[in-house]
Motif scaffolding. Structure first.
Motif, PDB file in Angstrom:
ATOM      1  N   ALA A   1      51.150 -39.323  13.071  1.00  0.00           N
ATOM      2  CA  ALA A   1      49.898 -39.219  12.323  1.00  0.00           C
ATOM      3  C   ALA A   1      49.494 -40.559  11.718  1.00  0.00           C
ATOM      4  O   ALA A   1      48.311 -40.912  11.695  1.00  0.00           O
ATOM      5  CB  ALA A   1      50.039 -38.154  11.229  1.00  0.00           C
ATOM      6  N   VAL A   2      50.481 -41.321  11.251  1.00  0.00           N
ATOM      7  CA  VAL A   2      50.206 -42.641  10.672  1.00  0.00           C
ATOM      8  C   VAL A   2      49.612 -43.572  11.732  1.00  0.00           C
ATOM      9  O   VAL A   2      48.570 -44.218  11.511  1.00  0.00           O
ATOM     10  CB  VAL A   2      51.497 -43.253  10.098  1.00  0.00           C
ATOM     11  CG1 VAL A   2      51.286 -44.735   9.789  1.00  0.00           C
ATOM     12  CG2 VAL A   2      51.913 -42.519   8.838  1.00  0.00           C
ATOM     13  N   LEU A   3      50.263 -43.644  12.893  1.00  0.00           N
ATOM     14  CA  LEU A   3      49.770 -44.534  13.954  1.00  0.00           C
ATOM     15  C   LEU A   3      48.401 -44.092  14.453  1.00  0.00           C
ATOM     16  O   LEU A   3      47.524 -44.933  14.729  1.00  0.00           O
ATOM     17  CB  LEU A   3      50.786 -44.555  15.107  1.00  0.00           C
ATOM     18  CG  LEU A   3      52.122 -45.233  14.785  1.00  0.00           C
ATOM     19  CD1 LEU A   3      53.076 -45.089  15.956  1.00  0.00           C
ATOM     20  CD2 LEU A   3      51.915 -46.699  14.443  1.00  0.00           C
ATOM     21  N   ALA A   4      48.197 -42.772  14.575  1.00  0.00           N
ATOM     22  CA  ALA A   4      46.902 -42.268  15.046  1.00  0.00           C
ATOM     23  C   ALA A   4      45.797 -42.616  14.053  1.00  0.00           C
ATOM     24  O   ALA A   4      44.678 -42.985  14.458  1.00  0.00           O
ATOM     25  CB  ALA A   4      46.979 -40.755  15.252  1.00  0.00           C
ATOM     26  N   THR A   5      46.112 -42.512  12.751  1.00  0.00           N
ATOM     27  CA  THR A   5      45.111 -42.828  11.727  1.00  0.00           C
ATOM     28  C   THR A   5      44.781 -44.320  11.729  1.00  0.00           C
ATOM     29  O   THR A   5      43.605 -44.715  11.625  1.00  0.00           O
ATOM     30  CB  THR A   5      45.620 -42.409  10.330  1.00  0.00           C
ATOM     31  OG1 THR A   5      45.943 -41.021  10.344  1.00  0.00           O
ATOM     32  CG2 THR A   5      44.550 -42.657   9.267  1.00  0.00           C
ATOM     33  N   ILE A   6      45.815 -45.162  11.846  1.00  0.00           N
ATOM     34  CA  ILE A   6      45.589 -46.610  11.848  1.00  0.00           C
ATOM     35  C   ILE A   6      44.828 -47.047  13.095  1.00  0.00           C
ATOM     36  O   ILE A   6      43.908 -47.874  13.026  1.00  0.00           O
ATOM     37  CB  ILE A   6      46.937 -47.359  11.742  1.00  0.00           C
ATOM     38  CG1 ILE A   6      47.555 -47.115  10.357  1.00  0.00           C
ATOM     39  CG2 ILE A   6      46.751 -48.855  11.985  1.00  0.00           C
ATOM     40  CD1 ILE A   6      48.950 -47.683  10.201  1.00  0.00           C
ATOM     41  N   ILE A   7      45.188 -46.506  14.245  1.00  0.00           N
ATOM     42  CA  ILE A   7      44.578 -46.930  15.508  1.00  0.00           C
ATOM     43  C   ILE A   7      43.171 -46.362  15.678  1.00  0.00           C
ATOM     44  O   ILE A   7      42.240 -47.073  16.080  1.00  0.00           O
ATOM     45  CB  ILE A   7      45.470 -46.514  16.698  1.00  0.00           C
ATOM     46  CG1 ILE A   7      46.782 -47.308  16.657  1.00  0.00           C
ATOM     47  CG2 ILE A   7      44.754 -46.748  18.031  1.00  0.00           C
ATOM     48  CD1 ILE A   7      47.815 -46.846  17.662  1.00  0.00           C
ATOM     49  N   LEU A   8      42.988 -45.078  15.366  1.00  0.00           N
ATOM     50  CA  LEU A   8      41.694 -44.428  15.607  1.00  0.00           C
ATOM     51  C   LEU A   8      40.757 -44.535  14.410  1.00  0.00           C
ATOM     52  O   LEU A   8      39.539 -44.626  14.577  1.00  0.00           O
ATOM     53  CB  LEU A   8      41.910 -42.947  15.953  1.00  0.00           C
ATOM     54  CG  LEU A   8      42.638 -42.673  17.273  1.00  0.00           C
ATOM     55  CD1 LEU A   8      42.927 -41.191  17.422  1.00  0.00           C
ATOM     56  CD2 LEU A   8      41.817 -43.171  18.457  1.00  0.00           C
ATOM     57  N   GLY A   9      41.318 -44.473  13.201  1.00  0.00           N
ATOM     58  CA  GLY A   9      40.471 -44.536  12.018  1.00  0.00           C
ATOM     59  C   GLY A   9      40.589 -43.286  11.162  1.00  0.00           C
ATOM     60  O   GLY A   9      41.066 -42.233  11.594  1.00  0.00           O
ATOM     61  N   TRP A  10      40.106 -43.407   9.934  1.00  0.00           N
ATOM     62  CA  TRP A  10      40.218 -42.335   8.937  1.00  0.00           C
ATOM     63  C   TRP A  10      39.428 -41.094   9.334  1.00  0.00           C
ATOM     64  O   TRP A  10      39.829 -39.961   9.047  1.00  0.00           O
ATOM     65  CB  TRP A  10      39.733 -42.885   7.600  1.00  0.00           C
ATOM     66  CG  TRP A  10      39.969 -41.974   6.432  1.00  0.00           C
ATOM     67  CD1 TRP A  10      39.081 -41.149   5.839  1.00  0.00           C
ATOM     68  CD2 TRP A  10      41.201 -41.829   5.709  1.00  0.00           C
ATOM     69  NE1 TRP A  10      39.656 -40.484   4.795  1.00  0.00           N
ATOM     70  CE2 TRP A  10      40.973 -40.886   4.688  1.00  0.00           C
ATOM     71  CE3 TRP A  10      42.462 -42.404   5.818  1.00  0.00           C
ATOM     72  CZ2 TRP A  10      41.959 -40.499   3.771  1.00  0.00           C
ATOM     73  CZ3 TRP A  10      43.444 -42.014   4.920  1.00  0.00           C
ATOM     74  CH2 TRP A  10      43.201 -41.070   3.923  1.00  0.00           C
ATOM     75  N   ASP A  11      38.314 -41.270   9.998  1.00  0.00           N
ATOM     76  CA  ASP A  11      37.407 -40.160  10.298  1.00  0.00           C
ATOM     77  C   ASP A  11      37.983 -39.164  11.302  1.00  0.00           C
ATOM     78  O   ASP A  11      37.442 -38.066  11.458  1.00  0.00           O
ATOM     79  CB  ASP A  11      36.074 -40.701  10.829  1.00  0.00           C
ATOM     80  CG  ASP A  11      35.300 -41.458   9.769  1.00  0.00           C
ATOM     81  OD1 ASP A  11      35.423 -41.076   8.590  1.00  0.00           O
ATOM     82  OD2 ASP A  11      34.606 -42.427  10.117  1.00  0.00           O
ATOM     83  N   TYR A  12      39.060 -39.500  11.979  1.00  0.00           N
ATOM     84  CA  TYR A  12      39.652 -38.579  12.959  1.00  0.00           C
ATOM     85  C   TYR A  12      40.509 -37.497  12.288  1.00  0.00           C
ATOM     86  O   TYR A  12      40.902 -36.541  12.940  1.00  0.00           O
ATOM     87  CB  TYR A  12      40.495 -39.361  13.970  1.00  0.00           C
ATOM     88  CG  TYR A  12      39.660 -40.045  15.029  1.00  0.00           C
ATOM     89  CD1 TYR A  12      39.598 -39.542  16.321  1.00  0.00           C
ATOM     90  CD2 TYR A  12      38.929 -41.201  14.738  1.00  0.00           C
ATOM     91  CE1 TYR A  12      38.839 -40.171  17.302  1.00  0.00           C
ATOM     92  CE2 TYR A  12      38.164 -41.834  15.699  1.00  0.00           C
ATOM     93  CZ  TYR A  12      38.119 -41.316  16.977  1.00  0.00           C
ATOM     94  OH  TYR A  12      37.354 -41.933  17.943  1.00  0.00           O
ATOM     95  N   GLY A  13      40.800 -37.682  11.032  1.00  0.00           N
ATOM     96  CA  GLY A  13      41.471 -36.629  10.257  1.00  0.00           C
ATOM     97  C   GLY A  13      42.965 -36.489  10.468  1.00  0.00           C
ATOM     98  O   GLY A  13      43.544 -35.473  10.059  1.00  0.00           O
ATOM     99  N   PHE A  14      43.616 -37.480  11.048  1.00  0.00           N
ATOM    100  CA  PHE A  14      45.065 -37.356  11.248  1.00  0.00           C
ATOM    101  C   PHE A  14      45.833 -37.461   9.931  1.00  0.00           C
ATOM    102  O   PHE A  14      46.983 -37.034   9.850  1.00  0.00           O
ATOM    103  CB  PHE A  14      45.561 -38.412  12.242  1.00  0.00           C
ATOM    104  CG  PHE A  14      45.305 -38.043  13.671  1.00  0.00           C
ATOM    105  CD1 PHE A  14      46.163 -37.183  14.354  1.00  0.00           C
ATOM    106  CD2 PHE A  14      44.188 -38.530  14.335  1.00  0.00           C
ATOM    107  CE1 PHE A  14      45.916 -36.838  15.678  1.00  0.00           C
ATOM    108  CE2 PHE A  14      43.933 -38.174  15.656  1.00  0.00           C
ATOM    109  CZ  PHE A  14      44.793 -37.329  16.334  1.00  0.00           C
ATOM    110  N   TYR A  15      45.163 -38.003   8.898  1.00  0.00           N
ATOM    111  CA  TYR A  15      45.809 -38.039   7.583  1.00  0.00           C
ATOM    112  C   TYR A  15      46.025 -36.623   7.044  1.00  0.00           C
ATOM    113  O   TYR A  15      46.908 -36.389   6.203  1.00  0.00           O
ATOM    114  CB  TYR A  15      44.960 -38.862   6.600  1.00  0.00           C
ATOM    115  CG  TYR A  15      43.623 -38.247   6.283  1.00  0.00           C
ATOM    116  CD1 TYR A  15      43.479 -37.338   5.240  1.00  0.00           C
ATOM    117  CD2 TYR A  15      42.494 -38.574   7.032  1.00  0.00           C
ATOM    118  CE1 TYR A  15      42.241 -36.778   4.949  1.00  0.00           C
ATOM    119  CE2 TYR A  15      41.266 -38.019   6.752  1.00  0.00           C
ATOM    120  CZ  TYR A  15      41.141 -37.112   5.713  1.00  0.00           C
ATOM    121  OH  TYR A  15      39.926 -36.547   5.437  1.00  0.00           O
TER     122      TYR A  15
END
Length: 338
Positions: free
Chosen positions: A76-90
């Motif tokens: 989830a951390v890598l997905a948020t950093i790579i894709l951005g906050w708006d993707y909701g992985f946080y």
């Protein structure tokens, strides 16, 4: 208890299996949108969840929970950093952080460390993805956000269910521990008989019922301990307890009163029959050897004082004790009935 734990295992395996399929789905989606690093990390999760499911079968909840937890947070951390906050992985970090309150780990410190780790990771991701290096939402941002939100809500429901099961297990364990403590406080650990405290509690509930009491003492028990050692003395006590339990009625109460003294309470027989029963027990005691070595054994004797029949436990105890004292200071190895 086993049904509750089986239910817990089933729910954990269900969640891990669900994670496995969701991870596979994300691996494919990341591959299709050409984010290879996230696709590889998700694919590696398949092996982690397989190991975690096997750990559940081995009752190793700690390993299963820790492995799956760390993989989800890191992904989830890598997905948020790579894709951005708006993707909701946080949202997944929030969801998985809430599972630490289940207190799965045997060592509570691991739970606290993991909760602290999740908090630090969330703050780090927020600062990187939402403050210092924000990214514009991509084409699939809304779809990913909704799916992650759905995952968050679904996981909360499952966590609540598991928390309920864990609570049931904790309550069962608490009752079991309470029962063990109560048993320990009322049982003589050497002979397995009830102790004086437990007998007094039982007799207090039988204050309106007629009982007859026999109090006994092992003759010359100090000499046995001094000559052969306390281990042999313990064997004498255990042998006597076994004779009592095997040769009294089911309704009778056998108690180790203290030291080398025992009490037998008859609650469902006449005094005459009880005296005959005690005479038979005394005969068995006289004929029962206690081994002190492979080729040597000793015999021991017991003196009994038998009360009248009545409904006052205190009076009958005092009566049996006086008659026992009388027997101990006469011939010993006898039964005093008056």
């Amino acid at each position: 208890m086993n049904l509750i734990k089986d239910n817990l295992s089933f729910n954990f395996k269900f969640i891990l299996t669900l994670f496995l399929f969701v991870t596979l789905l994300y691996s494919v989606l990341f591959y299709l949108i050409n984010i290879k690093i996230l696709s590889i990390i998700s694919f590696l999760g398949l092996f982690i969840y397989a190991i975690s499911i096997k750990s559940i079968d081995e009752n190793n909840y700690d390993r299963a929970f820790l492995l799956s937890h760390l993989h989800i947070v890191i992904s989830a951390v890598l997905a948020t950093i790579i894709l951005g906050w708006d993707y909701g992985f946080y949202l997944i970090i929030i969801a998985i952080a809430s599972t630490t309150y289940l207190n799965i780990f045997k060592k509570r410190i691991i739970t606290y460390l993991l909760a602290g780790f999740d908090f630090i990771i969330f703050v780090f991701v927020y600062l990187i993805s939402n403050v210092y290096f924000p990214k514009s939402a991509g084409d699939f941002a809304q779809i990913f956000y909704l799916s992650n939100l759905g995952f968050l809500l679904f996981l909360f429901v499952i966590i609540f269910k598991i928390y309920s099961i864990v609570n049931q297990i904790n309550i069962k364990d608490l009752h079991k521990h309470k029962h063990e403590l109560k048993t320990a406080s009322q049982t003589d650990h050497l002979t397995g008989l009830i102790n004086k405290r437990a007998l007094n509690t039982i007799l207090a509930k039988k204050s309106n019922k007629k009982i007859t009491m026999a109090m006994c003492d092992i003759d010359n028990f100090k000499n046995i301990n001094d000559k052969f050692g306390h281990n042999i003395g313990d064997e004498v006590l255990k042998t006597l307890a076994k004779i009592f339990t095997e040769n009294t009625n089911k309704s009778d109460i056998v108690c180790r009163w203290g030291g080398e003294e025992f009490v037998i309470v008859a609650t469902n027989t006449s005094r005459t029959n009880f005296i005959n029963q005690i005479q038979n027990i005394r005969f068995i005691i006289n004929q029962t050897p206690v081994k002190i070595s492979s080729d040597q054994s000793i015999h021991f004797t017991v003196t009994f004082g038998i009360s009248d029949s009545g409904t006052d436990p205190n009076k009958l105890t005092e009566q049996a004790d006086k008659r026992l004292y009388k027997g101990k200071h006469s011939v010993k190895n006898c039964i005093i009935t008056k």
